[in-house]
Design an enzyme around this catalytic site. Structure first.
Site, mmCIF file in Angstrom:
data_model
loop_
_atom_site.group_PDB
_atom_site.id
_atom_site.type_symbol
_atom_site.label_atom_id
_atom_site.label_comp_id
_atom_site.label_asym_id
_atom_site.label_seq_id
_atom_site.Cartn_x
_atom_site.Cartn_y
_atom_site.Cartn_z
ATOM 1 N N CYS A 88 6.251 -0.348 7.115
ATOM 2 C CA CYS A 88 5.835 0.725 6.383
ATOM 3 C C CYS A 88 6.717 1.133 5.341
ATOM 4 C CB CYS A 88 5.527 2.262 7.159
ATOM 5 S SG CYS A 88 4.889 3.691 6.257
ATOM 6 N N LEU A 89 6.699 1.529 4.257
ATOM 7 C CA LEU A 89 7.632 1.939 3.138
ATOM 8 C C LEU A 89 8.442 3.268 3.455
ATOM 9 C CD1 LEU A 89 5.648 0.903 -0.179
ATOM 10 C CD2 LEU A 89 7.809 -0.134 0.802
ATOM 11 N N GLN A 111 2.999 9.923 0.969
ATOM 12 C CA GLN A 111 4.430 9.000 0.968
ATOM 13 C C GLN A 111 5.253 9.366 -0.274
ATOM 14 O OE1 GLN A 111 2.077 5.117 2.146
ATOM 15 N NE2 GLN A 111 4.246 5.095 3.137
ATOM 16 N N GLY A 164 0.829 -1.118 -0.154
ATOM 17 C CA GLY A 164 -0.044 -0.123 -0.088
ATOM 18 C C GLY A 164 0.849 1.137 -0.072
ATOM 19 N N HIS A 197 -2.482 7.571 7.092
ATOM 20 C CA HIS A 197 -1.416 8.254 6.250
ATOM 21 C C HIS A 197 -1.965 9.751 5.769
ATOM 22 C CE1 HIS A 197 2.730 6.333 6.354
ATOM 23 N NE2 HIS A 197 2.032 5.213 5.787
ATOM 24 N N HIS A 254 -4.147 1.322 7.418
ATOM 25 C CA HIS A 254 -2.712 2.012 7.510
ATOM 26 C C HIS A 254 -2.673 2.986 6.379
ATOM 27 C CE1 HIS A 254 1.711 1.174 7.856
ATOM 28 N NE2 HIS A 254 1.614 1.977 6.725
ATOM 29 N N GLU A 255 -3.236 2.820 5.199
ATOM 30 C CA GLU A 255 -2.991 3.638 4.233
ATOM 31 C C GLU A 255 -3.982 5.127 4.494
ATOM 32 O OE1 GLU A 255 -0.461 3.796 2.439
ATOM 33 O OE2 GLU A 255 -0.205 1.380 2.843
#
Length: 154
Positions: A90-91, A51, A46, A136, A132-133
């Site tokens: 997380c990226l 991000q 995701g 963000h 999660h997304e």
């Protein structure tokens, strides 16, 4: 194809509340495409617009399990069911994972790239990815919700 650099923990944009999108135009569709291209070139499942440095309410989820990837504009969780502990990474915070309590199931609505309202009922990994997304987009990272965060071994 434009693969964007993934913004890392400490960048102020990751703590911003993102702006709702009023109108889907070519600039918004370009952001969607950049999210797709960037996620396709990452190990994650995701990615949210902040991000890649853009404070807009757009997410991309691709479980990379053969299911249809999802690009969602102005996503919103409308209902949460149950709770469970999951391990997340997380990226934007590479090299760490954490224990996070998330809903077992969620109902999510938003708009697709044609501007039509879409709804999803998600459970398991997809529910966690939505949570999660969407976090963000509100300036929340999983570490803000984590019971514990662990540094990964090489």
């Amino acid at each position: 194809m434009t693969v964007m650099k993934v913004v890392q923990y400490g960048d102020k944009i990751l703590k911003r509340h993102c702006k709702k999108i009023e109108n889907i135009d070519k600039d918004i569709l370009k952001i969607v495409k950049n999210l797709e291209d960037t996620l396709d070139n990452c190990d994650g499942i995701g990615l949210a617009a902040p991000q890649i440095g853009i404070a807009k309410r757009i997410i991309r989820i691709d479980l990379k399990d053969g299911s249809q990837p999802i690009s969602l504009i102005n996503p919103e969780i409308t209902k949460k069911i149950g709770k469970e502990v999951s391990i997340e990474g997380c990226l934007s915070y590479v090299g760490y994972e954490g224990e996070v309590v998330r809903p077992k199931k969620v109902y999510v609505e938003g708009m697709n790239t044609e501007g039509k309202k879409v709804e999803y009922f998600a459970e398991g990994l997809l529910a966690k990815a939505f949570c999660h997304e969407i976090d963000h987009l509100d300036g929340i990272m999983y570490m803000d919700r984590a019971r514990k965060v662990y540094k990964l071994e090489e």
